[in-house]
Write a protein that holds these residues in place. Structure first.
Motif, PDB file in Angstrom:
ATOM      1  N   VAL A  38       6.819   3.402  -3.857  1.00 33.38           N
ATOM      2  CA  VAL A  38       6.705   5.137  -3.912  1.00 33.38           C
ATOM      3  C   VAL A  38       7.814   5.603  -4.691  1.00 33.38           C
ATOM      4  O   VAL A  38       8.432   6.715  -5.109  1.00 33.38           O
ATOM      5  CB  VAL A  38       6.181   5.739  -2.638  1.00 33.38           C
ATOM      6  N   GLY A  42       6.298   7.679  -6.816  1.00 37.02           N
ATOM      7  CA  GLY A  42       5.441   8.327  -5.415  1.00 37.02           C
ATOM      8  C   GLY A  42       4.574   8.064  -5.178  1.00 37.02           C
ATOM      9  O   GLY A  42       3.177   8.711  -4.481  1.00 37.02           O
ATOM     10  N   ALA A  43       3.562   6.669  -5.353  1.00 35.56           N
ATOM     11  CA  ALA A  43       2.990   6.415  -5.093  1.00 35.56           C
ATOM     12  C   ALA A  43       2.196   4.859  -5.070  1.00 35.56           C
ATOM     13  O   ALA A  43       3.347   4.358  -6.051  1.00 35.56           O
ATOM     14  CB  ALA A  43       1.663   6.579  -6.226  1.00 35.56           C
ATOM     15  N   CYS A  44       1.789   4.071  -3.886  1.00 34.86           N
ATOM     16  CA  CYS A  44       1.744   3.062  -4.418  1.00 34.86           C
ATOM     17  C   CYS A  44      -0.021   2.657  -3.620  1.00 34.86           C
ATOM     18  O   CYS A  44      -0.755   3.032  -2.918  1.00 34.86           O
ATOM     19  CB  CYS A  44       2.509   2.102  -2.888  1.00 34.86           C
ATOM     20  N   PRO A  71       6.632   4.979   3.613  1.00 40.49           N
ATOM     21  CA  PRO A  71       5.758   6.394   2.289  1.00 40.49           C
ATOM     22  C   PRO A  71       4.602   6.680   3.080  1.00 40.49           C
ATOM     23  O   PRO A  71       4.042   5.998   2.163  1.00 40.49           O
ATOM     24  CB  PRO A  71       6.750   6.505   1.407  1.00 40.49           C
ATOM     25  N   SER A  73       2.386   8.219   3.811  1.00 42.48           N
ATOM     26  CA  SER A  73       1.223   9.385   3.445  1.00 42.48           C
ATOM     27  C   SER A  73       0.924   8.977   2.053  1.00 42.48           C
ATOM     28  O   SER A  73       0.240   9.554   0.933  1.00 42.48           O
ATOM     29  CB  SER A  73       1.759  10.924   3.591  1.00 42.48           C
ATOM     30  N   SER A  74       2.006   8.545   0.984  1.00 41.51           N
ATOM     31  CA  SER A  74       2.458   7.821  -0.328  1.00 41.51           C
ATOM     32  C   SER A  74       1.252   7.086  -0.748  1.00 41.51           C
ATOM     33  O   SER A  74       1.508   6.517  -2.102  1.00 41.51           O
ATOM     34  CB  SER A  74       3.146   8.145  -1.266  1.00 41.51           C
ATOM     35  N   ASP A  76      -2.733   4.380  -1.048  1.00 41.48           N
ATOM     36  CA  ASP A  76      -3.677   4.323  -0.606  1.00 41.48           C
ATOM     37  C   ASP A  76      -4.662   2.671  -0.997  1.00 41.48           C
ATOM     38  O   ASP A  76      -3.463   1.705  -1.300  1.00 41.48           O
ATOM     39  CB  ASP A  76      -4.357   4.095  -2.451  1.00 41.48           C
ATOM     40  N   ARG A 111      -7.257   8.360   1.355  1.00 45.29           N
ATOM     41  CA  ARG A 111      -6.615   7.455   0.366  1.00 45.29           C
ATOM     42  C   ARG A 111      -6.956   5.730   1.155  1.00 45.29           C
ATOM     43  O   ARG A 111      -6.291   4.822   1.190  1.00 45.29           O
ATOM     44  CB  ARG A 111      -4.947   7.761   0.682  1.00 45.29           C
TER      45      ARG A 111
END
Ligand code: 6PG
Length: 261
Positions: A38, A42-44, A71, A73-74, A76, A111
């Motif tokens: 993240v 900014g994502a995982c 984190p 909320s980031s 999937d 997600r």
């Protein structure tokens, strides 16, 4: 920690004294991989395992001390395999993960990507799940989507996800990323990631505990190539990623691997 490298990628074997300590190691590693991904992108994208071994891990990850630092909320969430039961069935991997983890952490519902392994047309459902993976998980310019982390378990027969010994067609699949098949030894159908998808991952954790798995662990980590060649879990060799075999002493005992002092 004993590190064994392979011709492609690297395999790290971690042996902890107890299943609780092995779970703790896996939780900290899981957390660090998610946070790093993240922070970088900014994502995982993670894929979770079914079975009973990871229950403790899911409960551990849901605890506030980890939750506040992860984190969520980031993230999937996908599933590496699923049984042919409704999502609210206690046998469902989704149901297990939902109760132990997803109900306790702030992952947006959109997600969480559930495998519909109880669909009337399982092949079509597998194609649809693969489409979702290709839509969400980036390929890094290659042809196969690369999960940041895939969590796997292992059965006493060396199966992993729903890749079972003797199911050569599924084990040898090189094109499809997700397949569904009848599993004779279970008398049921399953949907599963295939090895090409698993081996494209950046990180794979195989968490194995308990004396009943010691024979398969010794076979897959041993030098006997024939023995390991028959075990699906031996096919997990990330081509450009890290493989972490996290064991407790009971599961490691026939492989001659000792727990860390
Ligand atoms: C499943 C899992 C499966 C599991 C092994 C080990 O759907 O059951 O994906 O591959 O990891 O069967 O199961 P246990 O952790 O219960 O021993």
């Amino acid at each position: 920690m004993e590190t064994m490298s392979r011709e492609t990628g690297s395999r790290k074997i971690i042996v902890e004294q107890t299943d609780g300590e092995a779970t703790e190691f896996a939780a900290v590693l899981f957390q660090s991989i998610v946070c790093e991904s993240v922070a970088q992108k900014g994502a995982c994208c993670v894929a979770l395992s079914g079975g009973t071994t990871p229950h403790m891990l899911y409960h551990r990850l849901a605890r506030s001390v980890v939750q506040d630092e992860v984190p969520w909320s980031s993230v999937d969430v996908f599933f590496g395999d699923e049984r042919d039961v409704p999502q609210d069935d206690v046998e469902s991997n989704y149901h297990t993960v939902q109760r132990a983890l997803l109900d306790h952490v702030p992952i947006p519902p959109g997600r969480v990507h559930v495998m519909c392994a109880d669909a009337d047309d399982l092949d079509a459902a597998a194609v649809e799940y693969e489409r979702t993976i290709r839509e969400v998980v980036k390929t890094d310019g290659g042809k196969t989507p690369r999960f940041d982390l895939i969590l796997l378990g292992m059965g006493a027969d060396g199966h992993t996800a729903s890749l079972f010994p003797a199911l050569r067609k599924t084990l040898d699949e090189q094109k499809k990323l997700v397949t569904a098949h009848f599993v004779p030894v279970l008398g049921r159908s399953r949907m599963t990631f295939t090895l090409p998808l698993i081996n494209a991952a950046r990180n794979v954790i195989i968490l194995v505990t308990g004396a009943d798995k010691a024979g398969a662990v010794a076979a897959v980590l041993g030098e006997d190539k024939d023995a390991s060649a028959t075990l699906p879990v031996a096919g997990v060799r990330p081509s450009d990623g890290r493989l972490f075999f996290i064991l407790d002493a009971s599961a490691a005992r026939e492989a001659g691997l000792k727990a860390k002092e």
